[in-house]
Design a protein around this motif. Structure first.
Motif, mmCIF file in Angstrom:
data_model
loop_
_atom_site.group_PDB
_atom_site.id
_atom_site.type_symbol
_atom_site.label_atom_id
_atom_site.label_comp_id
_atom_site.label_asym_id
_atom_site.label_seq_id
_atom_site.Cartn_x
_atom_site.Cartn_y
_atom_site.Cartn_z
ATOM 1 N N ASP A 166 -30.894 -13.289 15.105
ATOM 2 C CA ASP A 166 -29.654 -14.238 14.476
ATOM 3 C C ASP A 166 -28.866 -13.321 13.680
ATOM 4 O O ASP A 166 -27.651 -13.636 13.455
ATOM 5 N N TRP B 203 -26.386 -11.835 15.881
ATOM 6 C CA TRP B 203 -25.542 -12.850 16.531
ATOM 7 C C TRP B 203 -24.419 -12.719 15.151
ATOM 8 O O TRP B 203 -23.098 -12.759 15.481
ATOM 9 N N ASP C 152 -19.739 -19.892 20.914
ATOM 10 C CA ASP C 152 -21.052 -19.746 20.326
ATOM 11 C C ASP C 152 -21.950 -18.747 20.834
ATOM 12 O O ASP C 152 -23.059 -18.649 20.179
ATOM 13 N N ALA D 97 -20.874 -14.761 16.723
ATOM 14 C CA ALA D 97 -20.157 -15.372 15.560
ATOM 15 C C ALA D 97 -18.501 -15.366 15.730
ATOM 16 O O ALA D 97 -17.894 -16.102 15.038
ATOM 17 N N PHE E 74 -15.537 -16.511 17.035
ATOM 18 C CA PHE E 74 -15.380 -17.852 17.708
ATOM 19 C C PHE E 74 -14.242 -18.039 18.621
ATOM 20 O O PHE E 74 -14.376 -18.843 19.553
ATOM 21 N N TYR F 290 -14.053 -19.367 11.675
ATOM 22 C CA TYR F 290 -15.310 -19.459 12.417
ATOM 23 C C TYR F 290 -15.443 -20.682 13.140
ATOM 24 O O TYR F 290 -16.443 -20.887 13.845
ATOM 25 N N THR G 193 -16.574 -24.034 14.812
ATOM 26 C CA THR G 193 -17.792 -24.826 14.624
ATOM 27 C C THR G 193 -19.230 -23.561 14.460
ATOM 28 O O THR G 193 -20.273 -24.055 14.335
ATOM 29 N N ASN G 194 -18.845 -22.359 14.512
ATOM 30 C CA ASN G 194 -19.933 -21.660 14.152
ATOM 31 C C ASN G 194 -20.284 -21.419 12.740
ATOM 32 O O ASN G 194 -21.415 -20.650 12.334
ATOM 33 N N LYS H 61 -23.980 -22.471 11.309
ATOM 34 C CA LYS H 61 -24.976 -21.408 11.957
ATOM 35 C C LYS H 61 -24.906 -20.314 10.756
ATOM 36 O O LYS H 61 -25.911 -19.591 10.318
#
Ligand SMILES: Cc1cc2nc3c(=O)[nH]c(=O)nc-3n(C[C@H](O)[C@H](O)[C@H](O)COP(=O)(O)OP(=O)(O)OC[C@H]3O[C@@H](n4cnc5c(N)ncnc54)[C@H](O)[C@@H]3O)c2cc1C
Length: 441
Positions: free
Chosen positions: A176, A179, A349, A352, A354, A412, A414-415, A418
Motif C-alpha cells: 500500500d 501504491w 486506481d 496513486a 490518478f 487525486y 477518487t484515489n 485510499k
C-alpha cells in the motif's frame, strides 16, 4: 536551540552559518523562508536522527531533495529541513535491469551515469529536478509515452517513517505504501532514502523541432491535440504557445526510432499552417537530455496547469489565445505535454497517480524578475487557470498550486480516500504535514 538526547548528525546548517542564506532557498526564489536548522544528510542514520530529534523537540519537519517544489513545500519557517541532496549514489545492476538510486540524486548527473552504461529511466526534462519529488508525484518527460511515468518504473522504496524507523515497500511488503508512493506526492508518508527502478536500454534517438508564426497558433493547437496523444507511442511531444508579443508557436519531441519514420509520423503537424522551420535529426540520447533542458536556473515563478481529457473546443482555444495576447510579460507561455501511450495502460486506481486517461497536460507558465511584476503575472496566471476550468479535469500534484481550494480532488480524484487510509496507517499523528499534504483518515 532545542534540548534533546538525540543529536543531529550530517552537515548541519544553523542560521548563523555562512552557508545558511544559500541553503534556505528553494528553486522558486519567490519564497523566502527561515528554517531553524537545515540538515544535509549523508547517511540513512542522519535522516533517522533528524526525524527523532524533531519529534522529541516538537519541531515541524520538511523533506527536501532537489528543492523544485512550485510552492516551496520543501521549506518552512521555524522548523527543520531534512535535506537528502548529498545522498546521491547510484548502484546499477545492468544484468538485472535495475538501479538503486539514493533519494538525493538530481536528474542530469543521474542520466549521465546511467547513459555511460547504455541505460536510462524515463524521468523529467529539467536537469536539476530531484529524483524524490519527481518520482513520488508521478514524473513525466520525453520518454513517457513509451516507458511510462517514472513512478511506474519504481520497484522498491526505502523510507524513514514518522517514528524514525526504516521501512521498505515493494509489491510484496507494504504494497500500500508503494501504491501511495507512485503519484501520491512527496512529503506525505516519510522521508525516502533510496529507490530501486527498472532501467531501459537507450542509444540514439530522433528529435524534431517545428516553429510557426503566431498567426498559425489556432490551427496548430487543433492539429497537435488530435495527433500527439494518439500517434505511435514511441513519440512524446511538447507544444509551446508563446505570447502574441513574442510571436511564436513551436513543437518539439523525442522518438525512439529512425528519423525517416519520425518524418512520416510528423506529417499531420508539418502540413499544418506554414511552418517557418522544420528540423529532424538523430542524436545520442544524452544530447537529447540537454536539448530538452527547460530549466533557466532558480527564479521567481508561478506555474500551474490542468489535464485535458477531451480535445479543447474552439472557444477554449480562443481563451488560451486571448490570454497570450494580454499577457503582462513577453516571456509567459503555455506548454502542452502529450500523454496516453504507456500512461493510460494502467487504470486510474492502479497507483496513486490518478489522471491516467488524460490526453495531455497543459502548463500555464509565468516568470519574472522585479518584485513589481509579481502581482500582474500571478493575477494573469490565476485568471487563465480559472477561465479554463470548465474545459479541463484536475491537475498534477507535482505542480502544486495553493490557489486550488479542492486540491485533493484536483490531484487525486477518487484515489484520495485510499491515500488518507494509508496516511493513517503510516503517519497517524500527521508528523509529515504541509499546506496541501494528505490528511490521515
Ligand atoms: C524547472 C522545473 C522543471 C520541471 N520539469 C518537470 C518534468 O519534466 N516532469 C515532471 O514530471 N515534473 C517536472 N517538474 C515538477 C517537479 O516534478 C516537482 O517540482 C517535484 O516535486 C520536484 O522534486 P524535488 O525533489 O526537486 O523538489 P523538493 O522541493 O525537494 O520536493 C518536492 C516535494 O517532495 C518532498 N520530498 C523531497 N524529498 C523527499 C524525500 N526524500 N522523501 C519524501 N518526500 C520528499 C518535499 O517535502 C516536497 O513536498 C519541474 C519543476 C521545475 C521547477
Amino acid at each position: 536551540m532545542a534540548n534533546s538526547n538525540i543529536k543531529l548528525t550530517g552537515r548541519i546548517v544553523f542560521p548563523d552559518d555562512p552557508n545558511y542564506e544559500n541553503a534556505r532557498l528553494d528553486y522558486n526564489t519567490r519564497f523566502s523562508k527561515y528554517p531553524c536548522v537545515i540538515v544535509f544528510c549523508q547517511r540513512v542514520q542522519d535522516v533517522i536522527n533528524a526525524v527523532k530529534w524533531a519529534r522529541e523537540n516538537h519541531i515541524p519537519i520538511r523533506a527536501r531533495c532537489g528543492g523544485h517544489s512550485y510552492e516551496a513545500f520543501s521549506l518552512l519557517n521555524n522548523g527543520i529541513v531534512i535535506d537528502v541532496s548529498e545522498m546521491d549514489k547510484i548502484y546499477l545492476k545492468k544484468r538485472k535491469g535495475i538501479a538503486t538510486i539514493q533519494a538525493g540524486a538530481t536528474l542530469l548527473p543521474l542520466y549521465e551515469a546511467l547513459w555511460s552504461e547504455g541505460v536510462t529511466i524515463p524521468g523529467g526534462t529539467c536537469p536539476t529536478v530531484g529524483i524524490s519529488g519527481l518520482t513520488l508525484g508521478g514524473g513525466f518527460g520525453m520518454l513517457t509515452r513509451k516507458m511510462g511515468l517514472l513512478c511506474d518504473n519504481l520497484i522498491t522504496i526505502e523510507m524513514v517513517n514518522a517514528k524514525g524507523e526504516i521501512v521498505y515497500a515493494d509489491e510484496c511488503v507494504n504494497s500500500d505504501l508503494l501504491w501511495a508512493s507512485r503519484g501520491g506526492g512527496g512529503g506525505n508518508f516519510g522521508i525516502v532514502t533510496s529507490f530501486v527502478f527498472k532501467v531501459h536500454p537507450i542509444s540514439n534517438v530522433a528529435v524534431y523541432d517545428i516553429t510557426w508564426d503566431w498567426s498559425d497558433a489556432e490551427e496548430v493547437i487543433k492539429a497537435w491535440q488530435d495527433w500527439a496523444p494518439f500517434v505511435d507511442e514511441r513519440l512524446t511531444s511538447i507544444l509551446e504557445l508563446y505570447t502574441k508579443n513574442d510571436g511564436r508557436v513551436s513543437s518539439t519531441g523525442e522518438f525512439l526510432g529512425h528519423e525517416d519514420e519520425l518524418k512520416h509520423l510528423l506529417k499531420p503537424l508539418t502540413a499544418t499552417g506554414k511552418p517557418k522551420q522544420i528540423k529532424v535529426q538523430t542524436i545520442p540520447y544524452i544530447e537529447a537530455v540537454l536539448k530538452f533542458d527547460d530549466g533557466p536556473g532558480p527564479h521567481k515563478f508561478k506555474n500551474t496547469g490542468a489535464f485535458v481529457y477531451h480535445s479543447l473546443p474552439d472557444e477554449a482555444i480562443s481563451t488560451l489565445l486571448y490570454y497570450m495576447e494580454i499577457s503582462p510579460n513577453k516571456d509567459n507561455s503555455i506548454q502542452f505535454q502529450s500523454l496516453r501511450g504507456a500512461v493510460s495502460k494502467i487504470p486510474p486506481d492502479g497507483t496513486a497517480y490518478f489522471h491516467r486517461e488524460a490526453d495531455y497536460i497543459m502548463q500555464y507558465i509565468t516568470r519574472w524578475k522585479g518584485d513589481y511584476e509579481e502581482c500582474p503575472n500571478i493575477y494573469w496566471v490565476e485568471k487563465l487557470r480559472e477561465s479554463m476550468l470548465r474545459y479541463v479535469d484536475g491537475t498534477y500534484v507535482n505542480w502544486p498550486d495553493t490557489f486550488i481550494k479542492d486540491w485533493p480532488c484536483a490531484y487525486y480524484g477518487t484515489n484520495y480516500r485510499k491515500l488518507m487510509r494509508i496516511k493513517r496507517k503510516y503517519d497517524p499523528e500527521n508528523i509529515f504535514r504541509f499546506e496541501q499534504s494528505i490528511r490521515p483518515e
